[in-house]
Design a protein around this motif. Structure first.
Motif, short mmCIF file in Angstrom:
data_model
loop_
_atom_site.label_atom_id
_atom_site.label_comp_id
_atom_site.label_asym_id
_atom_site.label_seq_id
_atom_site.Cartn_x
_atom_site.Cartn_y
_atom_site.Cartn_z
N UNK A 1 43.51 40.12 39.18
CA UNK A 1 42.73 39.16 39.76
C UNK A 1 42.78 37.82 38.98
N UNK A 2 42.80 36.58 40.32
CA UNK A 2 42.53 35.28 39.33
C UNK A 2 40.99 35.07 39.30
N UNK A 3 40.59 35.36 38.21
CA UNK A 3 39.22 35.39 37.85
C UNK A 3 38.63 33.63 37.94
N UNK A 4 37.50 33.73 38.89
CA UNK A 4 37.04 32.23 39.15
C UNK A 4 35.88 32.07 37.65
N UNK A 5 35.45 30.81 37.56
CA UNK A 5 34.37 30.56 36.65
C UNK A 5 33.30 31.24 36.83
N UNK A 6 32.45 31.51 35.90
CA UNK A 6 31.12 32.13 36.19
C UNK A 6 31.03 33.52 36.60
N UNK A 7 32.07 34.38 36.17
CA UNK A 7 32.19 35.68 36.69
C UNK A 7 32.31 36.39 35.14
N UNK A 8 31.67 37.50 35.06
CA UNK A 8 31.43 38.34 33.96
C UNK A 8 32.66 39.35 33.88
N UNK A 9 33.40 39.65 32.65
CA UNK A 9 34.65 40.51 32.63
C UNK A 9 33.89 41.82 32.28
N UNK A 10 33.30 42.85 33.10
CA UNK A 10 32.76 43.97 33.01
C UNK A 10 32.56 44.67 34.14
N UNK A 11 32.31 45.80 34.05
CA UNK A 11 32.38 46.60 35.25
C UNK A 11 30.90 46.47 36.04
N UNK A 12 30.03 46.18 35.49
CA UNK A 12 28.52 45.90 35.85
C UNK A 12 27.70 44.95 34.88
N UNK A 13 27.05 44.06 35.42
CA UNK A 13 26.08 43.37 34.55
C UNK A 13 24.56 43.62 34.86
N UNK A 14 23.86 43.96 33.71
CA UNK A 14 22.50 44.29 33.73
C UNK A 14 21.34 42.92 34.14
N UNK A 15 22.35 41.76 34.24
CA UNK A 15 21.46 40.61 34.65
C UNK A 15 21.72 40.43 36.01
N UNK A 16 22.70 41.25 36.59
CA UNK A 16 23.03 40.92 38.23
C UNK A 16 24.14 39.80 38.33
N UNK A 17 24.80 39.30 37.20
CA UNK A 17 25.62 38.14 37.49
C UNK A 17 26.80 38.92 38.22
#
Ligand code: URA
Length: 241
Positions: free
Chosen positions: A65-81
């Motif tokens: 993946x070409x990760x953009x800014x403002x993205x979490x490197x995890x399978x899921x995020x509890x804050x909904x990001x």
């Protein structure tokens, strides 16, 4: 080798927590024997049964993946990001990132559901090169760049030798663009290395991971790795070639 509860979770039968409960309840057998410990590890060749039914392994998948800014490197995020797995909505497998890029960092990141592959590429004893382009505040002197190259003292120890190249500097704006290649993967390592020489990182992008790059991709684009690339990455980690 992977933990039994993880193998059960990856087979899509239960969450990891539920898998642990199943193990403790004596519902899980490995090679015909009931196992009630949570710590044990199993390999590809072990036969795992849950409530008398042998589990089917998920097909291993590998993405870039070409990760953009403002993205979490995890399978899921509890804050909904937004997370890196959101870029593969059609993947039915439980994929997760191989290592991490900071929320603000862009660039190349791999995702997989193959735990052994992920461990191989992230374990510090296997030296996988990762190249970054950093925009930093100020114009670091040659001496400071040499220092960065030889290794700087961070709170978790001295960094291993790196390759560093000043690509350009803008005297008016007081910024520089520097390419840096490291093989370690400590948390926020590149940012902390530049902090250690007094030049804060303003922007950071990972351009290469081993022999892989971002050619032909825009931020947010992803693709599957070819079987050959997967083989090459394994061989690089295991044999250094
Ligand atoms: N080093 C950092 O500081 N941040 C990243 O995201 C990756 C490496």
């Amino acid at each position: 080798m992977e933990r039994l509860q993880k193998v059960i979770a990856h087979a899509g039968i239960a969450s990891r927590r539920k898998a642990e409960e199943l193990i403790l309840e004596g519902k899980v057998k490995v090679n015909g024997e009931i196992v009630k410990e949570l710590g044990i590890k199993v390999s590809e060749n072990d036969r795992v049964e849950v409530s008398g039914v042998q589990i089917e392994k998920e097909k291993p998948v590998y993405y870039l993946l070409y990760k953009p800014r403002g993205v979490i490197s995890a399978a899921s995020d509890d804050k909904g990001r937004k997370t890196v797995t959101d870029f593969f909505p059609l993947s039915e497998e439980r994929i997760y990132p191989v290592g991490r890029l900071d929320y603000e960092t862009t660039g190349l990141i791999l995702l997989t559901n193959d735990g052994e592959f992920s461990n191989l590429l992230t374990h510090p004893k296997y030296h996988i090169n990762k190249s970054y382009v950093a925009k930093v505040k100020g114009i670091p002197s040659k001496e400071l760049l040499k220092k960065l190259e030889r290794g700087v003292q961070l709170e978790d120890g001295k960094t291993a030798p790196a390759h560093v190249k000043l690509t350009s500097s803008d005297r008016k704006k007081g910024t520089s663009i520097i390419e840096i290649t490291i093989h370690e993967g400590r948390n926020r390592q590149v940012r902390r290395m530049f902090e250690a020489i007094g030049h804060e990182v303003i922007k950071l992008k990972r351009e290469r991971f081993a022999f892989l790059d971002l050619k032909g991709l825009n931020a947010g684009d992803g693709r599957e790795l070819t079987p050959h690339e997967v083989k090459q990455l394994r061989s690089l980690a295991e044999n250094g070639i």
